[in-house]
Design an enzyme around this catalytic site. Structure first.
Site, PDB file in Angstrom:
ATOM      1  N   ASP A   8      11.027  -7.930   2.497  1.00 27.11           N
ATOM      2  CA  ASP A   8      10.082  -7.551   3.539  1.00 27.11           C
ATOM      3  C   ASP A   8       9.535  -8.814   4.190  1.00 27.11           C
ATOM      4  O   ASP A   8       9.084  -9.738   3.496  1.00 27.11           O
ATOM      5  CB  ASP A   8       8.930  -6.739   2.946  1.00 27.11           C
ATOM      6  CG  ASP A   8       9.381  -5.372   2.455  1.00 27.11           C
ATOM      7  OD1 ASP A   8      10.592  -5.077   2.528  1.00 27.11           O
ATOM      8  OD2 ASP A   8       8.513  -4.602   1.998  1.00 27.11           O
ATOM      9  N   ASP A 130       9.519   8.238   6.089  1.00 27.42           N
ATOM     10  CA  ASP A 130       8.467   7.827   5.170  1.00 27.42           C
ATOM     11  C   ASP A 130       7.469   8.968   5.066  1.00 27.42           C
ATOM     12  O   ASP A 130       7.002   9.478   6.092  1.00 27.42           O
ATOM     13  CB  ASP A 130       7.768   6.572   5.681  1.00 27.42           C
ATOM     14  CG  ASP A 130       8.742   5.441   5.965  1.00 27.42           C
ATOM     15  OD1 ASP A 130       9.773   5.380   5.263  1.00 27.42           O
ATOM     16  OD2 ASP A 130       8.482   4.642   6.875  1.00 27.42           O
TER      17      ASP A 130
END
Length: 243
Positions: A8, A130
């Protein structure tokens, strides 16, 4: 089962967030390309990248440079999520050498565009779904919609046959080292024939073994690798015994 170590990116650095909260950040490295090489040397056959700045509408030259450096250094397929919202971003990111792009908020908000983009780029686009309490979260997890995650998956399949995968993240588990939400994952797998990649909460070797033995297509592992609760070499042997 495929394993995708996660990298990330925020401000050009390797970080992890807890439950998508930008104020709960841990920095794990200043050199993303070196991190990519580290995971490949440990057995990674593919990498999962997230541009956290672009995910909330703040793309940066630092992250773009880091993405290119990772692709060049890794030598394995890399997929990227975060800020993929239009045809221009798809073209420019694929030109960096990325294997696949993950479209999140735009897949929910502009499903016709997403379906057309999948058709124009066969096998190159995945939907990042998500979920918070089963409902689709958008805009870098800052907003929660009224659309059930499974409903979105079914709708996307009806619209296109060229979607390559669903990356399904349970936000409550992401970065919390609490194990994957198996029930929610199974509901998603039952809702669609699109390959589902589990993301969020994979914490131990037992989690990897459980997902592999239950037939999960692929799993993304993040914080557990960085904090050492999962050894990638061991996990790869369990997930990909014939590799």
């Amino acid at each position: 089962m495929e394993l995708w170590p996660a990298i990330d990116l925020r401000h050009g650095r390797c970080v992890r967030l807890k439950q998508g909260d930008y104020d709960r950040e841990t920095v794990f490295g200043e050199d993303p390309a070196a991190m990519a090489r580290h995971w490949v040397e440990a057995g990674a056959r593919r990498l999962h990248l997230v541009d956290l700045d672009a995910a909330r509408g703040e793309p940066s030259d630092e992250n773009r440079a880091a993405i290119l450096a990772i692709v060049e250094a890794a030598g394995v397929p890399c997929q990227l999520g975060g800020g993929v919202r239009d045809d221009g971003s798809i073209r420019s990111l694929l030109n960096l050498g990325l294997e696949r792009l993950i479209v999140g908020s735009a897949a929910l908000k502009r499903p016709d565009w997403f379906a057309n983009a999948c058709d124009a780029n066969p096998g190159k686009l995945a939907a990042g779904i998500d979920a918070r309490n089963g409902m689709v979260a958008t805009d870098g997890w800052l907003e929660t919609s009224s659309t059930p995650a499974t409903e979105l998956a079914r709708d996307l399949r009806r619209r296109t046959s060229e979607i390559s995968a669903i990356i399904y993240t349970d936000i409550a588990r992401d970065g919390m080292m609490s194990g994957p939400n198996v029930e929610a994952l199974r509901e998603m797998e039952a809702a669609t024939d699109i390959p589902v990649i589990a993301s969020g909460g994979v914490t131990t070797i037992d989690d990897v073994r459980m997902l592999a033995e239950s037939g999960t297509y692929a799993a993304i592992i993040g914080r557990a690798l960085y904090e050492g609760t999962i050894d990638l070499k061991e996990a790869t042997q369990i997930a990909e015994p014939a590799a």
